[in-house]
Design a protein around this motif. Structure first.
Motif, PDB file in Angstrom:
ATOM      1  N   ASN A  42      31.126  49.038  44.561  1.00 30.17           N
ATOM      2  CA  ASN A  42      31.260  47.573  45.148  1.00 30.17           C
ATOM      3  C   ASN A  42      32.433  47.149  45.474  1.00 30.17           C
ATOM      4  O   ASN A  42      33.375  46.432  44.929  1.00 30.17           O
ATOM      5  CB  ASN A  42      30.650  46.684  44.303  1.00 30.17           C
ATOM      6  CG  ASN A  42      30.115  45.305  44.809  1.00 30.17           C
ATOM      7  OD1 ASN A  42      30.874  45.009  46.104  1.00 30.17           O
ATOM      8  ND2 ASN A  42      29.075  44.524  44.509  1.00 30.17           N
ATOM      9  N   THR A  44      33.576  45.411  47.898  1.00 32.75           N
ATOM     10  CA  THR A  44      33.721  43.948  48.588  1.00 32.75           C
ATOM     11  C   THR A  44      34.019  43.056  47.441  1.00 32.75           C
ATOM     12  O   THR A  44      34.874  42.233  47.270  1.00 32.75           O
ATOM     13  CB  THR A  44      32.414  43.552  49.204  1.00 32.75           C
ATOM     14  OG1 THR A  44      32.299  44.286  50.312  1.00 32.75           O
ATOM     15  CG2 THR A  44      32.367  42.111  49.525  1.00 32.75           C
ATOM     16  N   GLN A  45      33.359  43.412  46.026  1.00 31.93           N
ATOM     17  CA  GLN A  45      33.424  42.616  44.871  1.00 31.93           C
ATOM     18  C   GLN A  45      34.878  42.822  44.384  1.00 31.93           C
ATOM     19  O   GLN A  45      35.364  41.874  43.910  1.00 31.93           O
ATOM     20  CB  GLN A  45      32.264  42.978  43.875  1.00 31.93           C
ATOM     21  CG  GLN A  45      32.513  42.248  42.462  1.00 31.93           C
ATOM     22  CD  GLN A  45      31.934  40.843  42.707  1.00 31.93           C
ATOM     23  OE1 GLN A  45      31.138  40.439  43.672  1.00 31.93           O
ATOM     24  NE2 GLN A  45      32.415  39.911  41.896  1.00 31.93           N
ATOM     25  N   SER A  47      37.523  43.579  46.014  1.00 33.14           N
ATOM     26  CA  SER A  47      38.623  42.844  47.022  1.00 33.14           C
ATOM     27  C   SER A  47      38.728  41.481  46.641  1.00 33.14           C
ATOM     28  O   SER A  47      39.642  40.935  46.968  1.00 33.14           O
ATOM     29  CB  SER A  47      38.565  43.364  48.181  1.00 33.14           C
ATOM     30  OG  SER A  47      37.333  43.014  48.894  1.00 33.14           O
ATOM     31  N   TYR A 107      40.862  46.203  58.378  1.00 29.94           N
ATOM     32  CA  TYR A 107      39.318  46.662  57.962  1.00 29.94           C
ATOM     33  C   TYR A 107      39.254  48.127  57.831  1.00 29.94           C
ATOM     34  O   TYR A 107      40.188  48.899  58.811  1.00 29.94           O
ATOM     35  CB  TYR A 107      38.408  46.400  59.044  1.00 29.94           C
ATOM     36  CG  TYR A 107      38.264  44.757  59.422  1.00 29.94           C
ATOM     37  CD1 TYR A 107      37.624  44.011  58.595  1.00 29.94           C
ATOM     38  CD2 TYR A 107      39.296  44.006  60.166  1.00 29.94           C
ATOM     39  CE1 TYR A 107      37.536  42.700  58.621  1.00 29.94           C
ATOM     40  CE2 TYR A 107      39.246  42.722  60.365  1.00 29.94           C
ATOM     41  CZ  TYR A 107      38.133  42.034  59.518  1.00 29.94           C
ATOM     42  OH  TYR A 107      37.838  40.829  59.732  1.00 29.94           O
ATOM     43  N   ILE A 121      35.806  48.475  53.391  1.00 32.83           N
ATOM     44  CA  ILE A 121      36.550  47.292  52.793  1.00 32.83           C
ATOM     45  C   ILE A 121      37.503  46.584  53.764  1.00 32.83           C
ATOM     46  O   ILE A 121      38.004  47.202  54.738  1.00 32.83           O
ATOM     47  CB  ILE A 121      37.506  47.833  51.698  1.00 32.83           C
ATOM     48  CG1 ILE A 121      37.752  46.688  50.923  1.00 32.83           C
ATOM     49  CG2 ILE A 121      38.435  48.647  52.405  1.00 32.83           C
ATOM     50  CD1 ILE A 121      38.457  47.044  49.399  1.00 32.83           C
TER      51      ILE A 121
END
Length: 164
Positions: A42, A44-45, A47, A107, A121
């Motif tokens: 994960n 996203t979590q 970052s 990105y 990410i």
């Protein structure tokens, strides 16, 4: 004689500036450890709990036979498009590092379908790190090893040698 002294002072100021910037940089292991650029992590979590600043570094560790690292624009990131990328970060060894050189959102994604498994990410880079970063998670990043006292000591020693 005055020109030589002036050049030495300018050189000392430039080196001091470079050392201070190095002391402020952070090396972030993307995903939290040396091999977290992988599907089903994960990112996203991860970052969301990090703070990224200009001159910080990102370390991407991954299976070099399977994944890669591409810098893309927002549309490509959102739609997992691996064509017409901005930059191919991949050097071939599965251990790639990139400096965050400007304030913007970077990105990154992996091609060959891995993006669809979450291997992407977005990194939001801020202007400058505050002197003490509350909530900065040291478990997934490390300071590049120069502290302010060491910088001052090195400058003083260097000045003594040059002006002797």
């Amino acid at each position: 004689m005055e020109t030589v002294i002036f050049r030495r002072i300018v050189l000392m100021v430039m080196m001091t500036s470079m050392m201070v910037n190095m002391a402020k940089s952070e090396l972030h292991y993307v995903g939290g450890n040396k091999f977290s650029w992988a599907p089903n992590v994960n990112l996203t979590q991860w970052s969301m709990h990090q703070h990224f600043y200009v001159h910080d570094w990102l370390y991407f560790g991954y299976d070099r036979h399977m994944q890669n690292v591409l810098e893309v624009n927002k549309t490509s990131y959102e739609n997992c498009i691996d064509k017409d990328f901005i930059k191919n970060i991949t050097k071939g060894g599965g251990k790639d590092v990139i400096e965050l050189k400007e304030v913007k959102t970077y990105y990154f994604l992996s091609s060959c379908g891995f993006c669809w498994n979450g291997l992407k990410i977005a990194i939001n880079v801020e202007n400058a790190a505050p002197s003490s970063s509350p909530g900065h998670n040291k478990s997934s990043s490390c300071t590049i090893g120069i502290n302010q006292n060491l910088v001052i000591l090195l400058i003083l020693m260097w000045g003594i040698i040059i002006f002797k």
